[in-house]
Write an enzyme that holds these catalytic residues in place. Structure first.
Site, PDB file in Angstrom:
ATOM      1  N   ARG A 119      41.806  46.059  53.011  1.00 18.66           N
ATOM      2  CA  ARG A 119      42.603  44.670  52.788  1.00 18.66           C
ATOM      3  C   ARG A 119      43.915  44.805  53.399  1.00 18.66           C
ATOM      4  NH1 ARG A 119      43.589  42.583  46.883  1.00 18.66           N
ATOM      5  NH2 ARG A 119      44.367  44.726  46.561  1.00 18.66           N
ATOM      6  N   GLU A 157      41.344  42.249  31.507  1.00 17.96           N
ATOM      7  CA  GLU A 157      42.237  41.746  32.646  1.00 17.96           C
ATOM      8  C   GLU A 157      42.027  40.291  32.330  1.00 17.96           C
ATOM      9  OE1 GLU A 157      42.548  43.593  36.572  1.00 17.96           O
ATOM     10  OE2 GLU A 157      42.187  41.267  37.185  1.00 17.96           O
TER      11      GLU A 157
HETATM   12  C1  3EB Z   1      47.003  45.878  38.222  1.00 23.42           C
HETATM   13  O1  3EB Z   1      48.002  45.129  37.702  1.00 23.42           O
HETATM   14  C2  3EB Z   1      45.715  45.682  37.552  1.00 23.42           C
HETATM   15  O2  3EB Z   1      43.809  44.621  43.697  1.00 23.42           O
HETATM   16  O3  3EB Z   1      44.006  42.410  44.082  1.00 23.42           O
HETATM   17  C3  3EB Z   1      45.348  43.048  39.285  1.00 23.42           C
HETATM   18  C4  3EB Z   1      45.185  41.945  40.137  1.00 23.42           C
HETATM   19  C5  3EB Z   1      44.800  44.181  39.550  1.00 23.42           C
HETATM   20  C6  3EB Z   1      44.876  42.248  41.462  1.00 23.42           C
HETATM   21  C7  3EB Z   1      44.164  43.482  43.433  1.00 23.42           C
HETATM   22  C8  3EB Z   1      44.259  44.456  41.186  1.00 23.42           C
HETATM   23  C9  3EB Z   1      44.252  43.499  41.812  1.00 23.42           C
HETATM   24  O4  3EB Z   1      47.090  46.687  39.148  1.00 23.42           O
HETATM   25  C10 3EB Z   1      44.484  45.522  38.528  1.00 23.42           C
END
Ligand code: 3EB
Length: 309
Positions: free
Chosen positions: A118, A296
């Site tokens: 990405r 989440e």
């Molecule tokens: C975090 O806060 C939890 O890799 O796009 C949350 C939102 C999380 C998006 C991403 C990962 C992503 O790191 C994980």
């Protein structure tokens, strides 16, 4: 002035289909991304609709053995489409793929490989992979392809970070050599002046550290505290009407629970914090991108324009 929503507004159906099992009936079904009367087009692995203001769709890659390659492919095709578009500004992304916590053949975690592909695609397309990244989430499904749902507009969204958390794009190397590419939230503006807040997938992380390992109730509380911190920044940046519009009870939520057996505990804590919004929320079983995260939560909400003007 009345502020009725457009009947087919994209913002009434921001429920991409993750390919993850639903845990509760009710709420808006998470499979209404394209309408029956939408004109759906293809560009590489991307299927999309352009409604004159918003460009939205899904990049799908079926071959997911190499997650770095799969992520690179999805994002490269997406950026090629956006480069030729009148609405090139990504606002919100939803990433879903199988085996997010598994190791690949080389012993690398698949989420880290995804992050590498990405970030590489962002940099090659000369898009900021750091400040100003779109809001996003990344969840693990039991099986199936990589799906990257996206929403892009004409103007860049205002990126919002969480003062309680290190920006994900600044996470230290311990979480992988390439950082995740997302902002904690994005505040977008519609042509008619309304604003939309997208809060990224939010978990029990303070600073860059997972909190309350093994305790799903406290992880849910910490996630909601993080969402409250983001809501407060968004209300301040958004101006008039945003404090009410971005109140906990006013948002639309999707809740991802790692272990189906934890749903009752999560729902308990969640409903106590968001009230009636818990009824319309969508609850899905999914793997969270860190193996020690059990829950989440993501959200979006509108601020109608001019309500206090
Ligand atoms: C975090 O806060 C939890 O890799 O796009 C949350 C939102 C999380 C998006 C991403 C990962 C992503 O790191 C994980």
């Amino acid at each position: 002035m009345s502020i009725a929503l457009q009947p087919h507004s994209i913002f009434q159906r921001l429920r991409p289909d993750p390919g993850a099992p639903r845990l509760l009936a009710g709420g808006t079904p998470p499979d209404v991304w394209f309408d029956a009367d939408d004109t759906v087009k293809d560009h590489g692995c991307v299927r999309y609709v352009f409604d004159g203001e918003w460009l939205y769709g899904c990049a799908q890659v079926d071959s997911v053995a190499d997650m770095q390659a799969a992520a690179h492919r999805a994002y490269t095709d997406l950026f090629a489409l956006l480069a030729d578009s009148a609405s090139p500004q990504l606002q919100r992304l939803w990433n879903y793929f199988p085996g997010i916590n598994a190791l690949d053949a080389n012993g690398a975690e698949r989420y880290r490989r995804f992050n590498a592909g990405r970030q590489q695609a962002f940099i090659e397309a000369r898009r900021s992979a750091f400040e100003g990244s779109p809001a996003a989430c990344a969840l693990g499904t039991p099986e199936g392809p990589l799906r990257v749902y996206f929403l892009a507009g004409r103007r860049p969204a205002l990126a919002i970070e969480n003062p309680r958390q290190v920006s994900a794009y600044r996470y230290p190397d311990a979480y992988g050599p390439r950082s995740p590419t997302f902002s904690r939230a994005a505040l977008a503006e519609l042509d008619d002046g309304r604003r939309v807040l997208f809060i990224s997938g939010t978990a029990s992380i303070v600073g860059h550290t997972t909190m309350h390992v093994g305790d799903v109730r406290r992880q849910t509380e910490e996630s909601l505290a993080n969402i409250a911190a983001v809501r407060a920044v968004a209300a301040e940046r958004g101006g008039a009407g945003c404090e009410e519009a971005f109140a906990a009870e006013a948002l639309s939520y999707t809740v991802y629970v790692r272990r189906a057996a934890d749903l009752a505990s999560v729902h308990d804590v969640f409903a106590a914090a968001v009230g009636r919004a818990a009824t319309d929320a969508v609850y899905l079983q999914a793997d969270i991108c860190r193996a020690d995260l059990l829950v989440e939560i993501e959200a979006h909400g509108f601020a109608p324009t001019g309500i206090h003007a």
